[in-house]
Scaffold this active site. Structure first.
Site, PDB file in Angstrom:
ATOM      1  N   HIS A 192      -1.401  -5.585   1.862  1.00  0.00           N
ATOM      2  CA  HIS A 192      -0.848  -5.272   2.370  1.00  0.00           C
ATOM      3  C   HIS A 192      -0.163  -5.283   3.762  1.00  0.00           C
ATOM      4  CE1 HIS A 192      -3.276  -2.861  -0.634  1.00  0.00           C
ATOM      5  NE2 HIS A 192      -2.402  -1.744  -0.575  1.00  0.00           N
TER       6      HIS A 192
ATOM      7  N   GLU B   1       7.292  -2.956 -10.366  1.00  0.00           N
ATOM      8  CA  GLU B   1       8.693  -3.312  -9.494  1.00  0.00           C
ATOM      9  C   GLU B   1       9.933  -4.318 -10.102  1.00  0.00           C
ATOM     10  OE1 GLU B   1       5.433  -3.668  -8.789  1.00  0.00           O
ATOM     11  OE2 GLU B   1       5.155  -1.847  -7.565  1.00  0.00           O
TER      12      GLU B   1
END
Lengths: 355, 374
Positions: free
Chosen positions: A129, A60
């Site tokens: 998540h 990322e």
């Protein structure tokens, strides 16, 4: 008008933005052939090709850092972070570079990035998540932060975010990806309400509820339920968390005198804390009661079977509405725990625990 | 505990680095590099010497200005002039460079004014030039972050079907950062036209390079699929040749290249550092004998391409540039207080606009201009 899920509305928004401006490139993990784990980028690789739809390596910080470089070359990158909980490796690039390059270079370098984040919980997911990290980004000067609550805003505001010359962190409530709504696909974004404008989604006169994202739906449900009790609730969808549209909020608070802010993220130093501090500063003499926050607890997001106890639901919101109306509520007669500490502390209690 | 370079540490060995100029100025040959500087003229060599001399002189002025209280901080680049000057000179004007905070020589070669080197260290501004005017990014303070920016820029060049190269500079310490390793992954996966220039100056503040790598740094790049060369970073000829090779490779579309320039940080990490606490005097003197300027001077004198008269006029020139830098520091104007709110956003931000209005009202309450810092 077309009935579309939020996911499809986002896809349409990306498509429109990419058609309008060939400097827009989209990048992220699995966004190409797979079309993204949530299918938001479905079909875009076939239409626009691999030069503009980039499957990125699993890193990322690398994705956001290379997006910075692409922006310096004059492209308009739209980054997809696969899940909210995975944005943290990119935090340094976002905070130290994306947010600061315009200031650092006194305007010579622009960072017209959009960083899309599937966000928040209520989907029974595994750990990491279901994060609500918006406060970190609201607190970072140089970023704009958007949170959409419905397909029309998803379609329109994503295009506005992409067209904006500032970096935008764009939160998409994943539990509403499949929720449908009416979308005017022909609407020109030039005519759309400004990206920073909040929206009164339901008019009312007794209490103002300010919220954003998937909580807007919960707040509207609470308002409908409250009607049966003769309570008239005005619900405001913030849409933008940075900047916050205090004009719209203040107008409502001057009318109702009572404010409830609700969000899924933990309350400590959250967006709700900021809203209430600012409203208190600006509208103190219009307040009839202490503003209330209804938020996630200050805990890491819990396991799926327990998440309903964490994400504020309709009942917790109505409890806070009662509290701000000074009606009987769960905390009526409640004594703050600090007052009981002296009575509870005993020498014997601590000894037995160490044995 | 004092660290010294251990000669059996392959991570730090100097001898295997590609070299065209020995420490005493003797001209050497290297089959990998020779043809890249075929036909280099004496004028060009004197030009490289001049660039290095200016870089060294301005660097010394920076240290002096800090010691005299005119700058808050300075990061000396003494000893690293060859790699900075040679690599920057080899680039095209439309290549884009992404340096760290120590690449003063790179900035100078790319056309930065003496004031551009000093106003940020004085605390007047975070950046002192328009990156698009020099095609140089603002020198980066976050270690290694710039390597990803370079890769992204290079990916943009690919999309534009251009032939520019993105060049990024970083130290041996930076190679431990995730961002640098991610940059190499991304550069390789996309075949991006990037040249990675690692100035292995042997020290990351007080940590010797053996803490960062147990293997020669250039040896890591092939593991990412990136060709690399280890070059004597104090040899301006070798650095020029290696950079020309690297740029040609990247520019032709063959993908990224990694250069490890083995050099030495003759000064402290910054003027706040005290290397006597961790570094050996002997090591410093061994590297002084490998100085980039003295070896080029020795070579040019031997070739009768440099004499005392030229050196004298060069000294006058470098002193003149140093004086310009000093003047820029001493005559710097601190901006008015309200400007601290400038340029946070490209487009109007209502939250910040409100803060600006309130701060302006606050500042208006001061009748004494200097009191408000206005």
């Amino acid at each position: 008008m077309t009935s579309l899920t939020m996911g499809k509305a986002l896809t349409a928004g990306l498509h429109a933005a990419m058609t309008r401006d060939d400097r827009v490139v989209i990048m992220g993990e699995d966004i190409g052939a797979l079309g993204g784990v949530f299918r938001i980028t479905d079909g875009l690789l076939a239409e626009f090709g691999p030069k503009r739809v980039l499957d990125m390596p699993l890193a990322e910080s690398g994705i956001v850092g290379t997006a910075v470089g692409l922006a310096m070359r004059g492209f308009r990158p739209v980054v997809e972070i696969q899940f909210d909980g995975f944005v943290y490796p990119a935090f340094d690039q976002i905070v130290c570079q994306v947010a600061k390059l315009h200031y650092r270079t006194r305007g010579h370098v622009k960072m017209p990035l959009t960083i899309r984040i599937p966000w928040a919980g209520g989907v029974g997911a595994a750990e990491h998540h279901s994060e609500s990290p918006e406060a970190y980004f609201v607190h970072t000067a140089g970023l704009r932060v958007i949170a959409v609550s419905n397909p029309q805003d998803a379609f329109t505001m994503l295009q506005q975010a992409i067209a904006c010359d500032d970096p935008v962190i764009f939160f998409e409530p994943k539990r509403l990806y499949h929720a449908k709504g009416e979308v005017d696909l022909a609407a020109d974004i030039a005519d759309a309400p400004p990206m920073g404008l909040a929206r009164v989604v339901r008019s009312g006169s007794d209490v103002t509820i300010v919220t954003y994202g998937a909580q807007v739906t919960t707040a509207l449900d609470a308002a409908i339920a409250a009607e049966d009790d003769g309570i008239s609730i005005e619900v405001i969808d913030l849409r933008a968390l940075s900047p916050v549209d205090y004009r719209t909020i203040a107008a409502s608070v001057r009318k109702t005198g009572r404010l409830v802010v609700t969000h899924e993220a933990g309350g400590e130093a959250g967006v709700g804390a900021e809203i209430i501090a600012s409203v208190t500063e600006q509208c103190f003499h219009h307040l009839e009661a202490a503003p209330q926050r209804v938020t996630g607890h200050d805990i890491p997001y819990p396991p799926a079977k327990l998440e309903r106890h964490h994400v504020p639901d309709l009942d917790r919101i109505l409890d806070a509405v009662d509290r701000v109306l000074e009606r009987p509520n769960s905390l009526t007669g409640f004594e703050e725990p600090e007052l009981r500490v002296e009575a509870a502390t005993q020498a014997g209690a601590s000894e037995s625990r160490t044995r | 505990m004092m660290y010294t370079l251990s000669t059996d540490d392959t991570a730090t060995a100097v001898d295997d680095a590609a070299r065209l100029l020995a420490a005493d100025g003797t001209r050497l040959h290297d089959s990998r590099l020779d043809h890249w500087i075929e036909g280099i003229t004496a004028d060009e060599l004197r030009g490289l010497y001049r660039d290095m001399a200016i870089a060294r002189r301005l660097d010394a002025e920076g240290v002096a200005l800090q010691r005299q209280g005119h700058l808050g901080l300075w990061a000396p680049s003494q000893g690293q002039e060859a790699v900075q000057v040679a690599t920057a000179r080899a680039c095209r004007p439309d290549d884009f460079l992404f340096p760290s905070y120590r690449e003063h020589g790179v900035l100078l070669v790319r056309g930065a004014a003496p004031s551009d080197l000093v106003l940020n260290w004085r605390g007047e501004a975070h950046s002192t030039f328009d990156p698009y005017a020099l095609n140089v990014a603002t020198p980066q303070i976050i270690i290694g972050a710039q390597t990803l920016h370079a890769v992204g820029y290079a990916m943009g060049v690919q999309r534009d079907e251009g032939d520019q190269v993105a060049v990024t500079y970083f130290g041996d310490g930076a190679t431990s950062q995730g961002d640098v390793n991610e940059a190499m992954v991304f550069a390789s996966s996309f075949g991006a036209p990037v040249v990675f220039v690692c100035s292995n100056n042997h020290w990351a503040i007080s940590e010797p390079v053996t803490v960062q790598s147990r293997f020669p740094i250039a040896g890591r790049a092939p593991g990412f699929g990136i060709p690399s060369m280890r070059v004597d970073g104090n040899d301006v000829l070798a650095c020029t040749a290696a950079m020309r090779w690297a740029l040609d490779h990247a520019r032709s579309g063959a993908g990224p290249v990694f250069l490890e320039a083995v050099t030495y940080r003759m000064g402290p990490h910054t003027t706040s550092d005290d290397p006597t606490r961790y570094r050996d005097r002997d090591e410093l003197e061994r590297w002084r004998a490998r100085d980039p300027l003295t070896r080029l001077e020795a070579f040019l004198r031997r070739e009768h391409e440099l004499d005392d008269a030229w050196m004298l006029s060069l000294t006058a020139e470098t002193d003149g540039v140093a004086a310009q830098m000093r003047a820029a520091a001493l005559n710097a104007h601190t901006r008015p207080a309200i400007e601290v709110l400038d340029d946070v956003y490209a487009e109007p931000h209502s939250g910040l606009q409100r803060q600006r209005a309130r701060f302006a009202a606050y500042l208006d309450g001061f009748t004494d201009v200097t009191e408000a810092g206005r």
